[in-house]
Design an enzyme around this catalytic site. Structure first.
Site, short mmCIF file in Angstrom:
data_model
loop_
_atom_site.label_atom_id
_atom_site.label_comp_id
_atom_site.label_asym_id
_atom_site.label_seq_id
_atom_site.Cartn_x
_atom_site.Cartn_y
_atom_site.Cartn_z
N HIS A 81 42.49 -35.30 41.24
CA HIS A 81 42.51 -36.73 40.89
C HIS A 81 43.30 -36.93 39.59
O HIS A 81 43.44 -36.01 38.79
CB HIS A 81 41.08 -37.25 40.73
N ASP A 363 39.65 -30.13 39.85
CA ASP A 363 40.13 -28.88 39.26
C ASP A 363 39.39 -27.68 39.87
O ASP A 363 40.00 -26.65 40.13
CB ASP A 363 39.99 -28.90 37.73
#
Ligand SMILES: *[C@@H]1O[C@H](CO)[C@@H](O)[C@H](O)[C@H]1NC(C)=O
Ligand SMILES: *[C@@H]1O[C@H](CO)[C@@H](O)[C@H](O)[C@H]1NC(C)=O
Length: 464
Positions: A81, A363
């Site tokens: 994102h 991540d």
């Protein structure tokens, strides 16, 4: 713009965007390493700037580069994102005032921003897999909520989408003009920031964003492991990795001193401050050019930031050497890689579905995939990072399919463990699909060092 100009512009930006937080001019002039494949330099401020990924320059991009006789068959995109508001607050301080509404007269800007907002606000008829339906389709709070996507984050993914559109749709005609819903495969975790990032990328990517053709599936696991998440050995690797992290932290007296000082400033026990993960919030201050917080005991400052960031770089280095994270990653990334090669194999059989797959993730999704692929030098996934698998067919030998792997626009195909030396032996600038398939079906378990040659056995190995 050529690569050098772009990089020079990036360097030029450093003193401006980080001015308030007192970045010295020393970090301005340096020969920049390749941002995707070179090991991190030890300049914590430079690393942090790459992490922010402030949209401002045309970046280098090697996506879609192939000799003329190659035809693009399918594309598989994994994104993190975009820029978001922190997930944690620094105790007893005012949280940074960042506006998460989307407006034209604020930087960073993208020409499609207003059209994106207007289109999203008409998306009430959109239907996604539950529980995605309850999420807002674009960020809209005057004071960001925790973890909310910011305007920077939206612009980052509008840019990603536009870049991929120019290459994959305009140049390589990946989708026919009358494309249909089943030619896209879209999956996201259940956070608003991942859904919104996916929508922004698609809005930049698709020539016509038709709500009837957009269907996002919901992925409950950040590892995107669907029905194959149960893997006890993976969890054991993770526990050992966390123990390693803990021990390294204890050894770092500079870090302990920094946490101690910061705890004094905000007047909470050191332990509580550390548990509040202050670097997450400090990165937001840093990336948004907002001063670090102050109390009547003093201010959190750039030296604190540098000390924590420097430790992160050291941690990353040791993480690669000790290989515990690699074990975790090989098992953690298997299900999603397995799904990806299945999708590629169906495409090689001439199926015209799922030509463009998008996984909107975190991540903690991208990092294990990078590590499992052997891209140990790849940087920690920055905001709006993109990892792309391209599947190509050789028109001169139609039975042969090849893959290319790109991370943030850099061709890393020959940095992967399954294709490391291939280009030295072959004139083709790509990796045979079989290499990737063999790796995912078997070699990634062999790399774990035991005798397992499949996922189930590797996940349940006794006495590990
Ligand atoms: C950062 O903040 C400083 C001080 O308020 C300001 O002068 C500078 O223009 C800001 N930089 C950016 C990129 O907004
Ligand atoms: C890998 O993919 C195959 C084919 O789609 C599937 O049958 C198998 O269950 C998958 N394995 C894992 C561990 O996800």
């Amino acid at each position: 713009m050529d690569v050098l100009t772009a990089l020079l512009l990036l360097v030029h930006l450093i003193p401006v965007s980080a001015a308030k937080n007192g970045v010295s001019s020393k970090s301005r002039k340096r020969i920049l390493p390749d941002p995707a494949t070179e090991p991190p330099v030890t300049d914590p401020v430079y690393e942090a700037l790459l992490y922010c990924n402030i949209p401002s320059v045309a970046e280098r991009s090697m996506e879609g580069h192939a000799p003329h006789h190659f035809k693009l068959v399918s594309v598989h995109v994994f994104i993190r994102h975009g820029d978001r508001y922190p997930l944690y607050v620094i105790p007893k301080t005012k949280r940074p005032e960042i506006d998460c509404t989307l407006v034209a007269n604020r930087k960073p800007y993208h020409p499609k921003l207003e059209a994106f907002v207007s289109h999203m606000s008409k998306g009430s008829g959109a239907s996604f897999e539950s529980p995605l339906n309850s999420l807002p389709l674009y960020p809209n709070h005057p004071l960001c909520e925790m973890g909310e996507l910011t305007q920077t984050g939206v612009v980052q993914h509008l840019q990603n989408g536009q870049l991929l559109r120019d290459i994959y749709l305009k140049k390589h005609k990946l989708l026919p003009t009358d494309w249909s819903a089943d030619q896209l495969y879209l999956e996201t975790t259940g956070k608003s920031r991942t859904l919104q990032s996916g929508l922004a990328l698609l809005y930049g990517f698709l020539p016509d964003f038709d709500w009837k053709k957009i269907y996002f599936r919901h992925q409950p696991s950040a590892l995107f492991c669907s029905g194959s998440c149960y893997c006890p050995v993976r969890n054991q690797y993770l526990e050992k990795e966390q123990r390693r992290q803990y021990l390294l932290r204890l050894k770092n007296s500079q870090l302990e001193k920094t946490y101690g000082e910061m705890a004094k400033i905000v007047d909470v026990p050191t332990k509580q401050l550390r548990a509040a993960n202050p670097i997450d919030s400090m990165l937001c201050h840093f990336c948004h050019n907002v001063s670090f917080p102050c109390t009547r005991n003093g201010c959190v400052d750039m030296e604190h930031f540098k000390a924590i960031k420097t430790h992160q770089i050291e941690d990353e280095k040791e993480r690669q050497e000790k290989k515990l994270y690699l074990g975790y990653s090989l098992l953690g990334a298997h299900p999603i890689l397995n799904q990806t090669i299945s999708r590629m194999q169906r495409a090689t059989e001439g199926r015209k579905e799922e030509l463009f797959a998008l996984y909107s993730a975190h991540d903690v999704t991208l990092s294990p995939v990078l590590s499992a692929l052997g891209l140990s030098e790849a940087r920690f996934p920055r905001f709006a990072a993109r990892l792309i698998f391209e599947l190509w067919q050789d028109r001169e030998k139609p039975s042969e399919h090849s893959v290319r792997i790109l991370y943030n626009g850099v061709d890393v195909t020959f940095h992967t463990s399954f294709c490391q030396d291939h280009h030295k032996r072959s004139p083709k600038p790509m990796c045979p699909l079989e290499n990737l398939v063999r790796f995912v079906k078997r070699d990634m378990f062999v790399a774990l060092g035991g005798s397992s040659t499949n996922y189930y056995d590797a996940c349940h190995r006794e006495g590990f």
